[in-house]
Design a protein around this motif. Structure first.
Motif, mmCIF file in Angstrom:
data_model
loop_
_atom_site.group_PDB
_atom_site.id
_atom_site.type_symbol
_atom_site.label_atom_id
_atom_site.label_comp_id
_atom_site.label_asym_id
_atom_site.label_seq_id
_atom_site.Cartn_x
_atom_site.Cartn_y
_atom_site.Cartn_z
ATOM 1 N N GLY A 18 -22.613 -20.157 13.404
ATOM 2 C CA GLY A 18 -22.058 -18.979 13.580
ATOM 3 C C GLY A 18 -22.644 -17.775 12.814
ATOM 4 O O GLY A 18 -22.242 -16.678 13.205
ATOM 5 N N LYS A 19 -23.468 -17.897 11.703
ATOM 6 C CA LYS A 19 -23.607 -17.189 10.732
ATOM 7 C C LYS A 19 -24.695 -16.018 11.330
ATOM 8 O O LYS A 19 -24.348 -14.718 11.213
ATOM 9 N N GLY A 20 -25.712 -16.534 11.956
ATOM 10 C CA GLY A 20 -26.730 -15.410 12.691
ATOM 11 C C GLY A 20 -26.029 -14.876 13.669
ATOM 12 O O GLY A 20 -26.191 -13.502 13.851
ATOM 13 N N VAL A 21 -25.409 -15.315 14.620
ATOM 14 C CA VAL A 21 -24.673 -14.730 15.568
ATOM 15 C C VAL A 21 -23.588 -13.701 15.189
ATOM 16 O O VAL A 21 -23.539 -12.383 15.725
ATOM 17 N N ARG A 22 -22.933 -14.075 13.890
ATOM 18 C CA ARG A 22 -22.046 -13.181 13.371
ATOM 19 C C ARG A 22 -22.627 -11.868 12.889
ATOM 20 O O ARG A 22 -21.885 -10.852 12.951
ATOM 21 N N ALA A 23 -23.933 -11.965 12.510
ATOM 22 C CA ALA A 23 -24.526 -10.874 12.141
ATOM 23 C C ALA A 23 -25.090 -9.965 13.104
ATOM 24 O O ALA A 23 -24.865 -8.808 13.190
#
Ligand SMILES: C=C(OP(=O)(O)O)C(=O)O
Ligand SMILES: [Mg+2]
Length: 429
Positions: free
Chosen positions: A61-66
């Motif tokens: 989820g890191k990129g999606v959270r960005a």
């Protein structure tokens, strides 16, 4: 006029169990638009860039959270207060705010979630279904479905090099009939695969993923399933392919894993032409790779007047790439995926440009989908006449077919089913 008062992005899961973006847009009259963003596996190299993560399981989820941070921060600040009915102004704001050519700064997934949710909120505010809000009173054409009933390539763990084997009920009278016919063949095929001791597990788009090595083996099963269901191949139900050839084009040649052989560009195009001679194939998408311009010229010259040649990776729903392709005389059709370009307005411009050049337009899902059914409405709104959104199983796919059934019912006697009328090239009999 209804102004945007709230934008809220959240993380949800897509059909592959990966995180993705969902956006809610609320207007000052209380109207709510909600859109979820899909994701591809066999992506074109010139697609708009989604902010996502490379390695499912480790990052989660890191990129999606960005991307969601961008929706709730910069984008919300820029778009709140705008009139939701002014789609072009909203989309231009999203494009300018990102500032890159490929939307990589904020993420095409951030932009698309907002763009589609704004359109859906504006339709609610106008008291109209999305297809009519965007397409007007003329939006009455129900698309020919391309049902992906056998999965290979990047969408399955079997040895099949070609990604998608689809059936198209060209002879159906209505969209609802087309869905029924497709599902009948799907079930016949399941029985035939079982009887031949093949597994009937399904791939990413809900089609069967048997351990077969060649396209011919699949095509023979599919044609037999059409016949055994009581339909005439080519007349009632035709076949469409998406080899997704960029995935097996390396060093100037096509590497067929299943057969353990390499074909030159000429041999590969001759092989596809042989399949067209032998089977009732009306459409081939990405028959050659995105970087193989000579191959595109060759296949268009060789097959362009006989079958629909759809550009997916080669055009990426991008009007500049499409215009270059039209000038170069390659393909005669374009696949349109909203997340390849990142805003609704840009997708509509690309579709209009294709139609003006006599290219057909096929609306498309991604291999990683959600329960969002917006593309069903977009297919009717644009009057494009064709849609591919997977198989006749898995709710991430059937949700779109079911939405088209509802639209057809709602249109009543005004509804028209496209059948084979929008196919470019000479349809086979
Ligand atoms: C739908 C497709 O696959 P993906 O979403 O993986 O690009 C396609 O290639 O047409
Ligand atoms: Mg494709």
């Amino acid at each position: 006029m209804s102004n945007i008062v709230k934008i809220h992005g959240r993380e949800i899961l897509d059909s592959r169990g990966n995180p993705t973006v969902e956006v809610d847009v609320v207007l000052d009259d209380g109207s709510l638009g909600r859109a979820a963003v899909p994701s591809g596996a066999s992506t074109g190299t010139r697609e708009a860039v989604e902010r996502r993560d490379g390695d499912p399981g480790r990052y989660h989820g890191k990129g999606v959270r960005a991307a969601i941070g961008a929706v709730n921060g910069e984008i919300a600040a820029a778009v709140t207060g705008m009139d939701a009915a002014e789609q072009s102004a909203v989309d231009e704001t999203l494009i300018a705010l990102d500032g890159t050519a490929n939307k990589s700064r904020l993420g095409a997934n951030a932009a698309l979630g907002v763009s589609l949710a704004v359109a859906k909120a504006a339709a609610v505010s106008a008291g109209q279904p999305l297809y009519r809000f965007l397409g007007g009173a003329d939006a009455t054409l129900l698309p020919l479905p391309l049902f992906n009933i056998v999965n290979g390539g990047a969408h399955a763990d079997n040895p099949l090099d070609f990604q998608e084997f689809m059936i198209a009920p060209v002879g159906a009278d209505t969209l609802a009939d087309a869905v029924r016919m497709g599902s009948e063949v799907f079930h016949t095929l399941r029985g035939a695969l079982r009887a031949a001791s093949h597994n009937t597990n399904v791939g990413d788009e809900g089609g069967f993923a048997p351990t077969m090595a060649t396209a011919e083996e699949v095509l023979a099963f599919v044609r037999q399933a059409i016949t055994d269901t009581g339909y005439t191949p080519g007349t009632d139900i035709a076949i469409a392919l998406d080899p997704a050839a960029s995935e097996f084009y390396h060093g100037g040649a096509y590497h067929y894993r299943g057969e353990d052989r390499v074909r030159t560009v000429e041999e590969h195009v001759a092989y596809l032409a042989g399949l067209v001679d032998a089977y009732p194939i009306v459409s081939i998408e990405d028959g050659v790779a995105q970087d193989d311009l000579d191959g595109w010229k060759l296949i268009t010259e060789r097959l362009g007047d006989r079958v629909q040649l759809v550009g997916d990776d080669v055009f990426c729903t991008n009007v500049t790439l499409l215009t270059d392709g039209i000038k170069a005389g390659i393909a005669n059709s374009i696949l349109v995926k909203v997340n390849q370009i990142g805003t609704l307005s840009e997708m509509l411009t690309t579709a209009r440009t294709a139609h003006e050049a006599g290219y057909s337009v096929v609306m498309s899902h991604r291999s990683g989908e959600t329960e969002d059914t917006t593309i069903a409405d977009l297919a009717v709104a644009t009057g494009c006449g064709q849609i591919k959104t997977g198989s006749l199983s898995r709710s991430d796919r059937t949700s779109k077919w079911n939405q088209l059934i509802r639209i057809e019912e709602e249109l009543g006697s005004a509804a028209r089913y496209a059948g084979r009328t929008t196919l470019t090239g000479q349809a086979v009999s």
